[in-house]
Design a protein around this motif. Structure first.
Motif, mmCIF file in Angstrom:
data_model
loop_
_atom_site.group_PDB
_atom_site.id
_atom_site.type_symbol
_atom_site.label_atom_id
_atom_site.label_comp_id
_atom_site.label_asym_id
_atom_site.label_seq_id
_atom_site.Cartn_x
_atom_site.Cartn_y
_atom_site.Cartn_z
ATOM 1 N N HIS A 57 0.878 -1.192 0.054
ATOM 2 C CA HIS A 57 -0.134 -0.084 0.041
ATOM 3 C C HIS A 57 0.855 1.162 0.129
ATOM 4 N N LEU A 99 0.908 5.672 0.669
ATOM 5 C CA LEU A 99 0.501 6.660 1.385
ATOM 6 C C LEU A 99 -0.888 7.092 1.362
ATOM 7 N N GLU A 100 -1.347 7.188 0.139
ATOM 8 C CA GLU A 100 -2.838 7.400 -0.227
ATOM 9 C C GLU A 100 -3.744 6.636 0.420
ATOM 10 N N ASP A 101 -3.450 5.408 0.587
ATOM 11 C CA ASP A 101 -4.280 4.215 1.278
ATOM 12 C C ASP A 101 -4.615 4.437 2.672
ATOM 13 N N GLU A 126 -2.607 14.893 8.006
ATOM 14 C CA GLU A 126 -3.917 14.975 7.714
ATOM 15 C C GLU A 126 -4.745 13.864 8.359
ATOM 16 N N ALA A 186 -5.908 7.186 4.015
ATOM 17 C CA ALA A 186 -7.020 7.942 4.256
ATOM 18 C C ALA A 186 -8.212 7.140 4.561
ATOM 19 N N THR A 240 1.153 13.042 5.498
ATOM 20 C CA THR A 240 0.007 11.951 5.741
ATOM 21 C C THR A 240 -0.377 11.778 6.961
#
Length: 331
Positions: A64, A66-68, A97, A70, A94
């Motif tokens: 995975h 870094l976008e995962d 956020e 979320a 990340t």
């Protein structure tokens, strides 16, 4: 997209130690639902681009990105490669956020350096391995570093010392969000203690105590657990093994890492948690069954160890306990 606390993202970095990176995957990544543990979805996340090499040259592939992160309700940084090296900015962004979006952020061992670099530990108490505590304190003066405890729970951010203390912190997360029965189910399968207090010391003055002293303390602790429903104090525990109060207190702190009074209060709270989960007894009655005068006496230590009031704890975990209890047909 809403974050799900049963989705656990584990940020992995190059040159980070293998054992530490495996800890949250070992706790959350094995399906132990047959024993009553919750089911989790674990996302091993590459915290930086390129190949990831760990202890002993072991190569890893994190599927995975870094976008995962979320979707994750829990984000864990289990390790970091160097106390003086800055973590990559995309990973820090990340983490910021995810924290702002309501995720629980956990840093194990040197993972605290990554959380500190992201600014998530400013003004907070933070645990870390005693060896790295001076460097963390010097590098991030706004962080209140505590090198003496196993882990520190500051609500939406949790930090711990390294290696085995990371297991304690992960089990604490399970206990806090899913209850002691869930944490106990995982701990039993891992053959590890289900609950070590975060305030317990990282190390003790006599790692290998004299056998007779250890046996005496074990006898005193067993005696206390058997008599929790009585008005029992430290003098009673010391007298049971024919020690003076002063000698007993000194040996207990040296061997266990906390004071006998802290330990005894913790045992009373643990027993109260069990009764709140599995009985309909009034809180006043439960308080007396764990050796305290009333619900008023129970509330302060219960809140200190469990983080909530007894009735709130029951409202959260009693329905789950009922759901996990076998039906007549199952018995």
């Amino acid at each position: 997209m809403a974050r799900d606390k049963s989705v656990v993202a584990v940020l992995m970095f190059d040159q980070a130690p293998l054992f530490e990176m495996s800890v949250p995957i070992s706790v959350f990544g094995v399906d132990r639902s047959v024993t009553g543990a919750p089911r989790f979805t674990v996302l091993p996340v590459a915290g930086e681009p390129g190949a990831l090499t760990s202890t002993g040259g072991v190569m890893m592939h994190a599927p995975h990105g870094l976008e995962d992160v979320a979707t994750a309700g829990i984000v864990i940084v289990p390790a970091w490669r160097g106390a003086t090296e800055q973590a990559p900015e995309p990973a820090l962004r990340t983490l910021r956020e995810a924290h702002a979006d309501g995720a629980l952020i956990v840093g194990l061992g040197k993972g605290a350096f990554v959380l500190a670099a992201a600014g998530l530990l400013d003004g907070r108490r933070a645990a870390i391995h005693w060896f790295h505590a001076p460097t963390l304190a010097a590098s991030y003066p706004d962080v209140l570093v505590d090198p003496g405890v196993l882990y520190e729970d500051d609500g939406d951010v949790i930090t711990s010392a390294g290696t085995a203390a990371g297991i304690d912190a992960c089990l604490h997360v399970v206990r806090r969000l899913w209850g002691p029965a869930a944490a106990g189910a995982i701990a039993r399968r891992m053959i590890t203690p289900p609950q070590r207090s975060g305030r317990q010391a990282q190390y003790i003055d006599q790692p290998v105590p004299d056998r007779s002293e250890a046996d005496e303390l074990t006898q005193a602790m067993a005696y206390a657990v058997e008599h929790l429903d009585e008005v029992l104090d430290i003098e009673d525990m010391a007298s049971h093994v024919h020690m003076s109060r002063r000698t007993f207190d000194r040996r207990f702190r040296s061997e266990v890492g906390i004071s006998p009074l802290q330990w005894l209060l913790h045992q009373r709270v643990l027993r109260a948690q069990q009764l709140l989960e599995h009985t309909d007894l009034p809180v006043d009655t439960i308080a007396r069954q764990v050796g305290l005068a009333s619900a008023v006496s129970l509330r302060p230590p219960f809140h200190r160890f469990a983080g909530v009031a007894p009735q709130e704890y029951r409202n959260t975990f009693r329905p789950r306990a009922r759901a996990s209890e076998p039906t007549r047909a199952d018995r």
